[in-house]
Design an enzyme around this catalytic site. Structure first.
Site, short mmCIF file in Angstrom:
data_model
loop_
_atom_site.label_atom_id
_atom_site.label_comp_id
_atom_site.label_asym_id
_atom_site.label_seq_id
_atom_site.Cartn_x
_atom_site.Cartn_y
_atom_site.Cartn_z
N SER A 116 0.62 -1.32 -0.11
CA SER A 116 -0.04 -0.04 -0.08
C SER A 116 0.91 1.28 -0.05
O SER A 116 1.83 1.33 -0.84
CB SER A 116 -1.10 0.03 1.10
OG SER A 116 -1.94 0.92 1.21
N ASP A 168 -9.02 -3.99 -6.37
CA ASP A 168 -8.31 -3.44 -5.41
C ASP A 168 -8.42 -2.00 -6.13
O ASP A 168 -7.47 -1.59 -6.95
CB ASP A 168 -6.86 -3.84 -5.00
CG ASP A 168 -6.02 -3.12 -4.15
OD1 ASP A 168 -6.49 -2.08 -3.59
OD2 ASP A 168 -5.11 -3.63 -3.68
N HIS A 181 -8.00 -5.32 -1.18
CA HIS A 181 -6.53 -4.75 -0.64
C HIS A 181 -6.07 -5.39 0.52
O HIS A 181 -4.94 -5.02 0.99
CB HIS A 181 -6.88 -3.07 -0.69
CG HIS A 181 -5.59 -2.28 -0.27
ND1 HIS A 181 -4.76 -2.32 -1.13
CD2 HIS A 181 -5.30 -1.63 0.70
CE1 HIS A 181 -3.75 -1.48 -0.77
NE2 HIS A 181 -4.06 -1.07 0.39
#
Length: 201
Positions: A116, A168, A181
């Site tokens: 991320s 995602d 995610h």
């Protein structure tokens, strides 16, 4: 001769130098076959997070016979940093950690990785490093990459693995945290196999 009071003061001050603000220097230790500099995702607990960091480390240790060190990047991992394209201070710290690791252990297989916002740090750190340094990076692995589609500067495409799940939104350059995610733990084994393939034993 130091007085007992002076000696006590010296002992009290010694630990303070050890917990100074992070600069990206790697603690001196025996060199591992593989060294991973890993940046966790936004709001995850320091320093490896929970979604993929620990799982990736375990998978790498299984692949390389345990001789693996993973150093988590100490950074804020907050939402403002994500909105800036990756925490600037954390990006610099990560770049410094890469340089320090290669300086301390020139024969280690150095892997840069992030999840991320940590993926943003990987991209940013690579841009801050000289070509001579990025040329020594054995592999780059990013999970749930906000910069999906962009190369990791200085690291060949053949040594780069960007893992993005269908649906995602972060990988689609959005800002919504949806279930896809949060499921990158399932990719730990495949990611470790990739590192083994491109970095060797």
């Amino acid at each position: 001769m130091k007085t007992s009071a002076q000696q006590l003061l010296s002992l009290l001050l010694l630990p303070l130098s050890a917990i100074a603000a992070p600069t990206g220097e790697i603690e001196a230790r025996a060199c591992s076959t593989v060294t991973v500099i890993f940046a966790r995702g936004t709001t995850e607990t320091p320093t490896l997070g929970t979604v993929i960091g620990p799982q990736f480390l375990a998978a790498l240790k299984s692949s390389f016979g345990g001789s693996v060190t993973m150093n988590g990047v100490p950074y804020a991992a907050d939402v403002p940093g994500f909105l800036k394209g990756g925490d600037p201070t954390g990006s610099k710290v990560m770049a410094n950690m890469v340089s320090s690791a290669l300086s301390s252990c020139p024969n280690t297989k150095l892997v840069i990785s992030g999840y991320s916002q940590g993926g943003q740090l990987v991209h940013n750190a690579a841009k801050q490093l000289p070509a001579a340094t990025t040329a020594k990076i054995a592999a780059a692995v990013i999970f749930g990459d906000p910069d999906n589609g962009s190369p990791v500067q200085g690291v060949p495409a053949a040594k780069t693995k960007i893992i993005c799940h269908a649906g995602d939104n972060i990988c689609q350059h959005g800002s919504m945290i949806l279930m896809p995610h949060l499921t990158y733990g399932m990719d730990a084994t495949a990611a470790a196999a990739f590192v083994k393939q491109v970095a060797g034993s």
